[in-house]
Design an enzyme around this catalytic site. Sequence first.
Site, PDB file in Angstrom:
ATOM      1  N   ASP A 280      10.969  23.280 -15.539  1.00 19.93           N
ATOM      2  CA  ASP A 280      11.837  23.732 -14.448  1.00 19.93           C
ATOM      3  C   ASP A 280      11.446  23.153 -13.101  1.00 19.93           C
ATOM      4  OD1 ASP A 280       9.637  25.255 -14.166  1.00 19.93           O
ATOM      5  OD2 ASP A 280      10.709  27.099 -13.679  1.00 19.93           O
ATOM      6  N   LYS A 282      12.106  22.184  -9.769  1.00 20.17           N
ATOM      7  CA  LYS A 282      13.161  22.632  -8.864  1.00 20.17           C
ATOM      8  C   LYS A 282      12.680  22.532  -7.436  1.00 20.17           C
ATOM      9  CE  LYS A 282      11.863  27.280 -10.160  1.00 20.17           C
ATOM     10  NZ  LYS A 282      12.297  28.577 -10.656  1.00 20.17           N
ATOM     11  N   ASN A 285       9.479  24.006  -5.954  1.00 20.91           N
ATOM     12  CA  ASN A 285       8.189  23.673  -6.549  1.00 20.91           C
ATOM     13  C   ASN A 285       7.687  22.295  -6.132  1.00 20.91           C
ATOM     14  OD1 ASN A 285       8.113  26.115  -7.865  1.00 20.91           O
ATOM     15  ND2 ASN A 285       8.959  25.326  -9.763  1.00 20.91           N
TER      16      ASN A 285
END
Length: 406
Positions: A280, A282, A285
């Site tokens: 993930d 995204k 992050n």
Amino acid sequence: MDYKESCPSVSIPSSDEHREKKKRFTVYKVLVSMGRSEWFVFRRYAEFDKLYNTLKKQFPAMALKIPAKRIFGDNFDPDFIKQRRAGLNEFIQNLVRYPELYNHPDVRAFLQMDSPKHQSDPSEDEDERSTQKLHSTSQNINLGPSGNPHAKPTDFDFLKVIGKGSFGKVLLAKRKLDGKFYAVKVLQKKIVLNRKEQKHIMAERNVLLKNVKHPFLVGLHYSFQTTEKLYFVLDFVNGGELFFHLQRERSFPEHRARFYAAEIASALGYLHSIKIVYRDLKPENILLDSVGHVVLTDFGLCKEGIAISDTTTTFCGTPEYLAPEVIRKQPYDNTVDWWCLGAVLYEMLYGLPPFYCRDVAEMYDNILHKPLSLRPGVSLTAWSILEELLEKDRQNRLGAKEDFLD
Ligand code: ADP
Ligand code: MG
């Protein structure tokens, strides 16, 4: 562009409701009064909704109510928030009225009833609450080579909350011993355990047991635990989230986007080489360090349990760069990260994620079915790499053959 907010520092809510920076959640501050104590809890609507659904199943006769979900429209409309808050308050008042409800472990956790200090501020995590033992949550977790059995929360002065994610928070902390600053990520064992039980911990542990070290991945110095919490002592990365900068500038010139994409790709290739799928990637992050290099956070910790349903039901969450196979809940592999790289690159060049649509359901539909539409303004090379990374069929995606080498 009304997609997400970004801000390099996130502070604890001080007013009644607070748009959590960058993720666009409204956090509701609700007063809990029990006997002679009163305190506040800060919770998102999705958390109320989750508790409500749990209780509804277990106590069908109680006629509990919470304000309905809003499917369309702006969740930040002040009147809407006001009404919703009133409804949520009522829900809480009902919970504290009935012992069978307020003694339910989920309610106790939700209302932070076992906390001696009934308040929510950054220092909440600083003092050791674990001295008052809490039933079955005190499970010891193998923290692998990073585990430091001598470390404890009181080694640090916790200064402020710098980030909040799905599993806990990240605090800026100063180590008393040497005055050095760290980002300390704190996870509640209870929450981690509740989510996907053991499987979760295993997923986390497998990563912890590996020695993950790369210039574009946040460095983990060591970790420790108390009966209730896990602490990860990380490098404090102070350049802000990449998307904070992107949002200010709308889009990046291609050479800048290329630089970040290359660093992200290098980090992903490294993770794949040690058998970790980031999954993930995204915006929130991806951080920048003090000299402008990319630093990815949040890899490997607690990934498995974050089901896509979390994303679809919390309508106002940041849409992740979900690959088609993730939306379809099909098996995924390394190639999912190459899709996400394409999505990040696309957003850096065009200012919006690919297939973006205000309506999340429609966006998911676009990700699954709509051909990628590329606008002019980027080079042919950028164009073709975007097409190859954002290939819906993962077997034909760039990276499917030889991963980073492709
Ligand atoms: P979660 O798993 O809960 O999403 P993250 O590790 O992504 O937690 O951290 C949440 C937020 O905290 C990040 O989006 C980022 O803004 C901030 N953050 C995380 N780690 C650091 C760090 N090492 N330095 C500075 N900020 C950080
Ligand atoms: Mg995160």
